[in-house]
Design a protein around this motif. Structure first.
Motif, PDB file in Angstrom:
ATOM      1  N   PHE A  54      17.869   4.820   9.670  1.00 49.78           N
ATOM      2  CA  PHE A  54      17.968   4.530   8.176  1.00 49.78           C
ATOM      3  C   PHE A  54      16.592   5.150   8.044  1.00 49.78           C
ATOM      4  N   MET A  55      15.369   4.316   8.091  1.00 51.91           N
ATOM      5  CA  MET A  55      15.101   4.507   7.389  1.00 51.91           C
ATOM      6  C   MET A  55      13.536   4.041   7.922  1.00 51.91           C
ATOM      7  N   THR A  56      12.674   5.512   8.501  1.00 53.45           N
ATOM      8  CA  THR A  56      11.344   5.538   9.046  1.00 53.45           C
ATOM      9  C   THR A  56      10.146   4.881   8.326  1.00 53.45           C
ATOM     10  N   ILE A  57       9.323   3.998   8.463  1.00 53.45           N
ATOM     11  CA  ILE A  57       8.221   3.468   7.409  1.00 53.45           C
ATOM     12  C   ILE A  57       6.863   3.998   8.439  1.00 53.45           C
ATOM     13  N   PHE A  58       6.270   4.993   7.600  1.00 56.33           N
ATOM     14  CA  PHE A  58       4.685   4.801   8.258  1.00 56.33           C
ATOM     15  C   PHE A  58       3.794   4.605   7.004  1.00 56.33           C
ATOM     16  N   GLY A  59       3.663   3.267   6.945  1.00 58.08           N
ATOM     17  CA  GLY A  59       3.228   2.219   6.880  1.00 58.08           C
ATOM     18  C   GLY A  59       3.589   0.535   6.512  1.00 58.08           C
ATOM     19  N   ALA A  60       3.279  -0.122   5.706  1.00 64.06           N
ATOM     20  CA  ALA A  60       3.691  -1.098   5.746  1.00 64.06           C
ATOM     21  C   ALA A  60       4.816  -1.706   4.631  1.00 64.06           C
ATOM     22  N   ALA A  61       5.777  -2.615   4.728  1.00 59.95           N
ATOM     23  CA  ALA A  61       6.592  -2.454   3.900  1.00 59.95           C
ATOM     24  C   ALA A  61       7.401  -4.115   3.854  1.00 59.95           C
ATOM     25  N   GLU A  62       7.488  -4.648   3.658  1.00 62.30           N
ATOM     26  CA  GLU A  62       8.490  -5.690   2.836  1.00 62.30           C
ATOM     27  C   GLU A  62      10.275  -6.060   2.317  1.00 62.30           C
ATOM     28  N   ALA A 114       6.257   6.054  -1.339  1.00 63.13           N
ATOM     29  CA  ALA A 114       6.366   4.443  -2.107  1.00 63.13           C
ATOM     30  C   ALA A 114       5.854   3.746  -2.201  1.00 63.13           C
ATOM     31  N   GLU A 115       5.578   3.119  -3.358  1.00 61.67           N
ATOM     32  CA  GLU A 115       4.573   2.002  -3.270  1.00 61.67           C
ATOM     33  C   GLU A 115       4.712   1.293  -4.091  1.00 61.67           C
ATOM     34  N   GLN A 125       0.765  -0.933  -0.129  1.00 63.31           N
ATOM     35  CA  GLN A 125       0.208   0.024   0.250  1.00 63.31           C
ATOM     36  C   GLN A 125       0.756   0.977   0.144  1.00 63.31           C
ATOM     37  N   PRO A 126       0.148   2.096  -0.759  1.00 64.39           N
ATOM     38  CA  PRO A 126       1.416   3.658  -0.727  1.00 64.39           C
ATOM     39  C   PRO A 126       1.938   4.209   0.905  1.00 64.39           C
TER      40      PRO A 126
END
Length: 262
Positions: free
Chosen positions: A239-247, A63-64, A15-16
């Motif tokens: 180094f990377m903070t993601i507001f959402g979900a990622a693999e 990101a998406e 998801q975005p």
């Protein structure tokens, strides 16, 4: 010396998501960026996050889907080897405003919970000698054990387990320092000596009116480190903070000393 950096991160975002990146080397008196480039594929605008760049250059990414982020750089580092013995901590009332917060407990650095131990174990030394004693104790009593901790592990957890990775060693030293009145903060860095190659976490302490790098894991040489971001603890330097979900699909970090400025 000149340090070459080549980092690549590949993720899938179902998801975005908004992503806050902290991959770029800091410009400072002791590290000069000869060249660097941060890019994302598919191409996406990387927006600079407002804030003091001396604490790290952070950028927003939308990101998406499948996204690959890369950072390449050549950085000249002109820093002396670790030499803090005999240095002193200024009186608290003489600390600069932006140093005071690094005396206080933070999310992962629970200085108040480790103060009794620190006061009993390290009393007698002061300033740089005190910091070196605390770093020696951590190195001699902790096991460097990849996979033994996670993103919720605090300095207190690490102290009780007596094992962890670079961020855990750093959190513990920072907590000891703050408990004993030494301003300390966490630094993410590129380090040529890390094996297997990865992002590294170390510590800066405020002595004789200046910040000094120290690596409690002893996996790196302080004079070779390239700072990326600076903050109270791991919360501030990710180094990377993601507001959402990622693999995560792939991550590679290559850092080496090359012929350059001498």
């Amino acid at each position: 010396m000149r340090v070459k950096i080549d980092a690549s991160l590949a993720y899938n975002f179902a998801q975005p998501a908004d992503v806050l990146l902290s991959l770029e080397a800091i410009r400072s008196d002791d590290q000069t960026i000869v060249s660097d480039r941060l890019a994302a594929l598919p191409e996406s605008g990387l927006k600079l996050a407002e804030g003091p760049e001396r604490l790290g250059r952070r950028r927003w990414l939308e990101a998406e889907g499948d996204v690959t982020i890369s950072y390449t750089a050549l950085v000249d580092v002109s820093r002396r080897p670790l030499s803090i013995a005999g240095l002193l901590v200024p009186a608290r009332r003489d600390l600069p405003y932006d140093v005071i917060s690094y005396l206080l407990p933070s999310r992962y650095c629970e200085a108040e919970k480790l103060s009794s131990f620190a006061e009993e174990a390290f009393s007698g030394a002061v300033g740089g000698d005190l910091v070196l004693n605390m770093a020696d104790w951590i190195f001699e009593n902790f096991e460097y054990a990849p996979g033994s901790s996670n993103e919720t592990t605090t300095a207190t957890d690490t102290f009780l387990m007596r094992r962890g990775v670079c961020r855990d060693f750093a959190h513990t030293l920072i907590s000891f320092c703050r408990a004993m009145g030494v301003p300390a903060r966490m630094v993410s860095a590129y380090a040529p000596a890390i094996d297997p190659p990865d992002f590294h976490a170390v510590v800066e302490v405020w002595l004789d009116h200046a910040w000094h790098l120290i690596d409690p894991t002893r996996l790196s040489r302080e004079e070779e480190l390239v700072r990326i971001a600076i903050g109270r603890d791991a919360t501030d330097i990710s180094f990377m903070t993601i507001f959402g979900a990622a693999e995560l699909r792939d991550q590679r970090v290559a850092v080496e000393v090359v012929a350059g400025n001498g």
